[in-house]
Design a protein around this motif. Structure first.
Motif, PDB file in Angstrom:
ATOM      1  N   PHE A 287       0.876  -1.349  -0.140  1.00  0.00           N
ATOM      2  CA  PHE A 287      -0.090  -0.101  -0.052  1.00  0.00           C
ATOM      3  C   PHE A 287       0.718   1.419  -0.070  1.00  0.00           C
ATOM      4  O   PHE A 287       1.902   1.117   0.465  1.00  0.00           O
ATOM      5  N   LYS A 288       0.198   2.183  -0.356  1.00  0.00           N
ATOM      6  CA  LYS A 288       0.791   3.731  -0.296  1.00  0.00           C
ATOM      7  C   LYS A 288       0.214   4.495   0.997  1.00  0.00           C
ATOM      8  O   LYS A 288      -1.133   3.932   1.111  1.00  0.00           O
ATOM      9  N   SER A 289       0.714   5.281   1.378  1.00  0.00           N
ATOM     10  CA  SER A 289       0.237   5.903   2.441  1.00  0.00           C
ATOM     11  C   SER A 289      -1.181   6.388   2.397  1.00  0.00           C
ATOM     12  O   SER A 289      -2.105   6.613   3.321  1.00  0.00           O
ATOM     13  N   SER A 290      -1.506   6.721   1.107  1.00  0.00           N
ATOM     14  CA  SER A 290      -2.880   7.399   0.865  1.00  0.00           C
ATOM     15  C   SER A 290      -4.088   6.343   0.758  1.00  0.00           C
ATOM     16  O   SER A 290      -5.210   6.688   0.547  1.00  0.00           O
ATOM     17  N   GLU A 291      -3.544   5.025   0.919  1.00  0.00           N
ATOM     18  CA  GLU A 291      -4.722   4.132   0.396  1.00  0.00           C
ATOM     19  C   GLU A 291      -5.336   3.378   1.764  1.00  0.00           C
ATOM     20  O   GLU A 291      -5.426   2.377   1.932  1.00  0.00           O
TER      21      GLU A 291
ATOM     22  N   ASP B 232       8.246  -1.672   6.119  1.00  0.00           N
ATOM     23  CA  ASP B 232       8.313  -0.679   5.278  1.00  0.00           C
ATOM     24  C   ASP B 232       9.071  -1.140   3.855  1.00  0.00           C
ATOM     25  O   ASP B 232       9.769  -1.974   4.044  1.00  0.00           O
TER      26      ASP B 232
ATOM     27  N   SER C 244      10.022   0.540   1.441  1.00  0.00           N
ATOM     28  CA  SER C 244      10.601   1.763   0.844  1.00  0.00           C
ATOM     29  C   SER C 244      12.323   1.458   0.613  1.00  0.00           C
ATOM     30  O   SER C 244      13.001   2.067  -0.115  1.00  0.00           O
TER      31      SER C 244
ATOM     32  N   TYR D 204       4.279   5.508   7.510  1.00  0.00           N
ATOM     33  CA  TYR D 204       4.971   4.837   6.195  1.00  0.00           C
ATOM     34  C   TYR D 204       4.769   5.942   4.874  1.00  0.00           C
ATOM     35  O   TYR D 204       3.495   6.149   4.594  1.00  0.00           O
ATOM     36  N   ASP D 205       5.548   5.363   3.860  1.00  0.00           N
ATOM     37  CA  ASP D 205       5.220   6.038   2.639  1.00  0.00           C
ATOM     38  C   ASP D 205       4.702   4.922   1.886  1.00  0.00           C
ATOM     39  O   ASP D 205       3.590   4.817   1.154  1.00  0.00           O
ATOM     40  N   LEU D 206       5.260   3.939   1.640  1.00  0.00           N
ATOM     41  CA  LEU D 206       5.237   2.479   0.882  1.00  0.00           C
ATOM     42  C   LEU D 206       5.397   1.444   2.009  1.00  0.00           C
ATOM     43  O   LEU D 206       6.495   1.128   2.531  1.00  0.00           O
TER      44      LEU D 206
ATOM     45  N   SER E  78       3.721  -2.802   3.441  1.00  0.00           N
ATOM     46  CA  SER E  78       2.925  -3.921   3.119  1.00  0.00           C
ATOM     47  C   SER E  78       2.262  -4.347   4.566  1.00  0.00           C
ATOM     48  O   SER E  78       2.867  -4.071   5.465  1.00  0.00           O
TER      49      SER E  78
END
Length: 184
Positions: free
Chosen positions: A26-30, A50, A52, A74-76, A78
């Motif tokens: 996932f990305k942080s916006s999801e 993490d 990234s 997190y930015d990216l 799982s």
């Protein structure tokens, strides 16, 4: 086969159909997608990693109600169903590299350990060859692990895995693959 980062590792595990715990990146916006994942794969505990960078923050035992708060930094990342749900069933964990006749392994029989824990405090840390019965016979389930690696053409790749006393994961097998590494 070259695997340069965690995303390539994840994609290769999926592409090869290797056994793994349900996981999604996932990305942080999801945040809505994260909640959908939790609803689709209900469990007592989840792991957050993490994605990234190598060596990023890893949380092995996160309760479902704490996931959204935990992923905010997190930015990216799982999320997967955590191996902690199966601590009473985990028999061996660590990483192994098999190339031609050589075997390098860092392993632990501690059922509460993650791969990182096993690397920090292994029960077995060796470099040998497949003809060294004295060493390899000390490793529980080595024959099953070796067969899994050969059958899935994972030679010349560092395989991070765990072995369980019962079938688990998406393929319902005793071995779960967490990561594949060649270049990082």
């Amino acid at each position: 086969m070259k695997i340069k980062n965690k995303l390539e590792s994840y994609n290769k595990i999926v592409e090869l159909g290797l056994n793994r715990f349900p996981e999604k990146i996932f990305k942080s916006s999801e945040i809505n997608e994260v909640q959908d994942f939790i609803n689709t794969y209900p469990a007592n505990y989840y792991a957050i990693r993490d994605k990234s960078k190598a060596g990023g923050v890893f949380k092995l035992k996160v309760e479902p109600q704490n996931i959204i708060n935990e992923v905010s930094s997190y930015d990216l990342f799982s999320i997967n169903v955590s191996s902690y749900n199966y601590i009473d069933n985990q028999l061996l964990v660590g990483e192994i590299f098999i190339s031609n006749t050589s075997v390098n392994a860092i392993l632990s029989t501690n059922s509460r350990y993650s791969v990182r824990d096993a690397i920090r405090n292994p029960d077995f840390n060796f470099m040998t060859n497949i003809f060294d019965d004295k060493t390899l016979n000390q490793i529980p389930y080595f024959d099953e692990i070796y067969k899994y690696i050969v059958d899935n053409k994972l030679q010349n790749i560092i395989v991070e895995f765990a072995y369980f006393d019962k079938p688990v994961g998406i393929n319902n097998e005793n071995i779960v693959v967490y990561e594949l590494r060649t270049e990082y």
